[in-house]
Design an enzyme around this catalytic site. Structure first.
Site, short mmCIF file in Angstrom:
data_model
loop_
_atom_site.label_atom_id
_atom_site.label_comp_id
_atom_site.label_asym_id
_atom_site.label_seq_id
_atom_site.Cartn_x
_atom_site.Cartn_y
_atom_site.Cartn_z
N ASP A 46 0.82 -1.20 0.00
CA ASP A 46 0.00 0.00 0.00
C ASP A 46 0.86 1.26 0.00
O ASP A 46 0.48 2.28 -0.56
CB ASP A 46 -0.96 0.00 1.20
CG ASP A 46 -2.19 0.85 0.91
OD1 ASP A 46 -2.85 0.60 -0.12
OD2 ASP A 46 -2.50 1.75 1.69
N CYS A 137 -11.05 4.70 -4.42
CA CYS A 137 -10.02 4.47 -3.39
C CYS A 137 -10.37 5.25 -2.12
O CYS A 137 -10.48 4.69 -1.04
CB CYS A 137 -8.65 4.90 -3.87
SG CYS A 137 -8.39 4.75 -5.62
N TYR A 141 -12.39 3.23 1.19
CA TYR A 141 -11.69 3.01 2.47
C TYR A 141 -12.44 3.70 3.61
O TYR A 141 -12.51 3.19 4.72
CB TYR A 141 -10.24 3.53 2.41
CG TYR A 141 -9.25 2.44 2.06
CD1 TYR A 141 -9.45 1.63 0.95
CD2 TYR A 141 -8.12 2.19 2.84
CE1 TYR A 141 -8.55 0.62 0.62
CE2 TYR A 141 -7.21 1.18 2.52
CZ TYR A 141 -7.44 0.41 1.40
OH TYR A 141 -6.55 -0.59 1.09
N TYR A 167 -9.24 5.49 9.20
CA TYR A 167 -10.07 5.52 7.99
C TYR A 167 -11.53 5.91 8.26
O TYR A 167 -12.23 6.30 7.33
CB TYR A 167 -9.95 4.19 7.22
CG TYR A 167 -8.61 4.09 6.52
CD1 TYR A 167 -8.29 4.96 5.48
CD2 TYR A 167 -7.64 3.17 6.93
CE1 TYR A 167 -7.05 4.91 4.86
CE2 TYR A 167 -6.40 3.11 6.30
CZ TYR A 167 -6.12 3.98 5.27
OH TYR A 167 -4.88 3.93 4.65
N GLU A 209 -9.80 -2.65 -6.31
CA GLU A 209 -9.75 -2.59 -4.84
C GLU A 209 -9.94 -3.98 -4.25
O GLU A 209 -9.23 -4.38 -3.32
CB GLU A 209 -10.83 -1.65 -4.30
CG GLU A 209 -10.50 -0.17 -4.37
CD GLU A 209 -9.34 0.25 -3.47
OE1 GLU A 209 -9.15 -0.33 -2.39
OE2 GLU A 209 -8.61 1.17 -3.87
#
Ligand SMILES: Cc1ncc(C[n+]2csc(CCO)c2C)c(N)n1
Length: 226
Positions: A46, A137, A141, A167, A209
């Protein structure tokens, strides 16, 4: 506002996004049972993903047609390099991995495919392609973070609590909302033919994803080790 473009996008990606919540890696983050080696793999991949992703925000700033959009992209770039990647550097320290070593991670097949796809459509098209590329993205999240935060104990977990807290936080919700608002602003008055192109980018990035979670779960790199 009624019937904004992101409502249409949501109805299209909902089956993919609900599958994230059923994914063993995401479930493990929520109930705290995730294997640390799998998490380490996600962390390293990541980090290099976010370096490439940051280029998209920089590209968005460069392609912006008004100062407000330029400023929003610059804020997203700053948020990624400083807030989000700081989370990764803090977790890396717990594994005794330095920021320099994190940065040297060799991108796996899925990481390479995903970032190359986003950079390709963003470079080829206008600013709306950049916004469509970054949307899933940032938004997914935050969606996952907020869903996991509802699980009792997830926010307080001794290891994965910081992940869920970050997040699901107000700061990350604001960054996701910036992307959602940008998308609706771009889609305003656009003909259906162009909207369909943007929808396809959001569907593809949503599928990527899912593949990224799979890559972490299976600690995938490339099919042949050198
Ligand atoms: C594979 C992958 N997809 C999405 C994110 C999350 N994310 C990417 S940029 C951004 C906005 C602010 O930095 C957020 C939340 C990630 N880390 N890794």
């Amino acid at each position: 506002m009624t019937n904004v473009f992101t409502d249409r996008l949501w109805s299209k990606v909902e089956p993919i996004w609900t599958a994230y919540l059923e994914h063993p890696f995401v479930k493990g983050l929520g109930d705290g049972t995730l294997d640390k080696e799998k998490f380490k793999h996600w962390l390293k991949q990541d980090y290099v993903y976010l370096i490439e992703y940051s280029r998209l925000f920089a590209l968005g700033s460069a392609k912006a047609e008004d100062l407000e959009t330029m400023t929003t992209f610059a804020g997203l770039l700053h948020g990624t390099l400083h807030m989000e990647m700081d989370l990764h550097r803090q977790y890396a320290a717990k594994f005794n991995i330095t920021p320099e070593d994190l940065e040297k991670t060799y991108p796996a097949a899925t990481t390479t495919a995903y970032t190359s796809y986003m950079l390709n459509v963003s470079q080829r098209g206008g600013i709306e392609n950049v916004v469509a590329s970054v949307l899933a993205c940032a938004w997914s999240y935050n969606y996952i973070g907020k869903e996991l935060a509802k699980i009792p104990g997830a926010l307080e977990h001794e290891f994965y609590g910081d992940w869920v807290t970050t997040y699901s936080s107000e700061e990350f919700t604001a960054l996701a909302n910036d992307c959602i608002q940008l998308m609706n602003k771009m889609a305003d008055d656009m003909p259906e033919r162009d909207l369909a192109v943007l929808e396809d980018i959001v569907v593809k990035t949503s599928l990527y994803e899912y593949m990224f979670w799979d890559m972490a779960e299976n600690k995938e790199e490339w099919p042949i080790k050198l």
